[in-house]
Design a protein around this motif. Sequence first.
Motif, short mmCIF file in Angstrom:
data_model
loop_
_atom_site.label_atom_id
_atom_site.label_comp_id
_atom_site.label_asym_id
_atom_site.label_seq_id
_atom_site.Cartn_x
_atom_site.Cartn_y
_atom_site.Cartn_z
N THR A 213 33.30 -17.91 3.85
CA THR A 213 32.34 -18.40 4.85
C THR A 213 32.69 -17.84 6.22
O THR A 213 31.81 -17.43 6.98
CB THR A 213 32.33 -19.93 4.89
N HIS A 214 33.97 -17.83 6.58
CA HIS A 214 34.39 -17.25 7.86
C HIS A 214 33.99 -15.77 7.93
O HIS A 214 33.52 -15.30 8.98
CB HIS A 214 35.90 -17.40 8.05
N PHE A 219 30.26 -11.59 10.24
CA PHE A 219 29.22 -10.57 10.11
C PHE A 219 27.95 -10.98 10.86
O PHE A 219 27.35 -10.18 11.58
CB PHE A 219 28.91 -10.32 8.64
N VAL A 220 27.56 -12.25 10.71
CA VAL A 220 26.33 -12.73 11.36
C VAL A 220 26.47 -12.68 12.88
O VAL A 220 25.57 -12.22 13.59
CB VAL A 220 26.00 -14.16 10.88
N TYR A 221 27.61 -13.15 13.38
CA TYR A 221 27.80 -13.13 14.84
C TYR A 221 27.87 -11.69 15.36
O TYR A 221 27.44 -11.42 16.48
CB TYR A 221 29.06 -13.90 15.22
N LEU A 222 28.39 -10.78 14.56
CA LEU A 222 28.37 -9.38 14.95
C LEU A 222 26.93 -8.88 15.07
O LEU A 222 26.58 -8.20 16.05
CB LEU A 222 29.14 -8.54 13.93
N GLU A 223 26.10 -9.23 14.11
CA GLU A 223 24.70 -8.83 14.16
C GLU A 223 23.99 -9.42 15.38
O GLU A 223 23.10 -8.79 15.95
CB GLU A 223 23.98 -9.27 12.87
N ALA A 230 32.44 -13.61 16.55
CA ALA A 230 32.62 -12.77 15.37
C ALA A 230 34.10 -12.44 15.18
O ALA A 230 34.63 -12.52 14.06
CB ALA A 230 31.82 -11.48 15.52
N GLN A 231 34.77 -12.10 16.27
CA GLN A 231 36.20 -11.77 16.20
C GLN A 231 37.03 -12.96 15.70
O GLN A 231 37.91 -12.80 14.85
CB GLN A 231 36.69 -11.34 17.59
N LEU A 254 36.98 -6.86 11.10
CA LEU A 254 37.59 -7.21 12.38
C LEU A 254 37.74 -5.96 13.25
O LEU A 254 37.44 -6.00 14.47
CB LEU A 254 38.95 -7.86 12.16
N GLY A 255 38.17 -4.85 12.66
CA GLY A 255 38.29 -3.61 13.41
C GLY A 255 36.95 -3.14 13.94
O GLY A 255 36.86 -2.67 15.10
N GLN A 256 35.91 -3.26 13.13
CA GLN A 256 34.57 -2.87 13.58
C GLN A 256 34.11 -3.72 14.75
O GLN A 256 33.51 -3.21 15.72
CB GLN A 256 33.58 -3.01 12.42
N ILE A 257 34.40 -5.01 14.68
CA ILE A 257 34.02 -5.92 15.77
C ILE A 257 34.74 -5.54 17.05
O ILE A 257 34.13 -5.47 18.14
CB ILE A 257 34.33 -7.38 15.37
#
Length: 270
Positions: A213-214, A219-223, A230-231, A254-257
């Motif tokens: 879920t985390h 992913f959703v917060y990144l979008e 997101a981090q 995490l790296g992408q964020i």
Amino acid sequence: MRPFVFLLLFLLAPSISWAQTTAAAEAAAQATALRRANQLVLERRYESAWKLLKFLDQMNLDPAVALKKTELALNYYTATDELKRFAFRDLKLLDLSPDSLRQLEVDTPRYSFPVRRVLEKLQEKYPDNYKLDRALGDYYFAVQQCDCAEQELGEDAVFQRTIKHYQQAHDHGQGDYLSYFALGYSYQRLGKFQESLAPFERSIELRKDSPTTHLNLAFVYLELKEFEKAQAHARRAVELFPDDAHKEDAAYLLGQIEERMKATAATQTP
């Protein structure tokens, strides 16, 4: 007329009392059988549990028994024909998991239980039993996960039905962290990221240590370009996943964020 009425009530009283006693005894016997089925599941004796439930209600007319059958069928089968027929195994405590057994293609008897048809028929008779909506939500989520039934619907329609039934169940107090996760995931997969937040967050409230879920919340917060949230969720997923493969997936996200956070900060620097 009054003496006749009293006499009639006097004559009927024993039969009424007997009927009430019989109904109470049947309810107690059913509760005992359902507890036994639960114990068999805990002992990983899935086929034995199924046989007990089948004996208890062969025609699938009792909602409580049908709901327990649905739970057993969707979670512990070793093989299925389009979620209409199911095979089960009695396992030893150190045996493989049901998921692993599904890969072995062991030839075992299959028991008829067309989940969707059984639940929808019961829903017609018991429209206020919202546990049936919860079970139908579970069914459609299982359809999407296994891709083994309802091929004519298409994935978006399956997600929409999942949402419909879970929403109805949640509106009437029938939900847990898994159903809220599945609801959030369904919105997420439909690209409705804002709508997915509330059920994901509710799932976290009910089970704070769920790494999946985390990860999905990250992913959703990144979008949604809420990078700090997101981090935080991605970091929590990295901490919580017990295996290296999932930790690596969470670490990659995490790296992408963090790369996006750096790029955004750079564009805002005068």
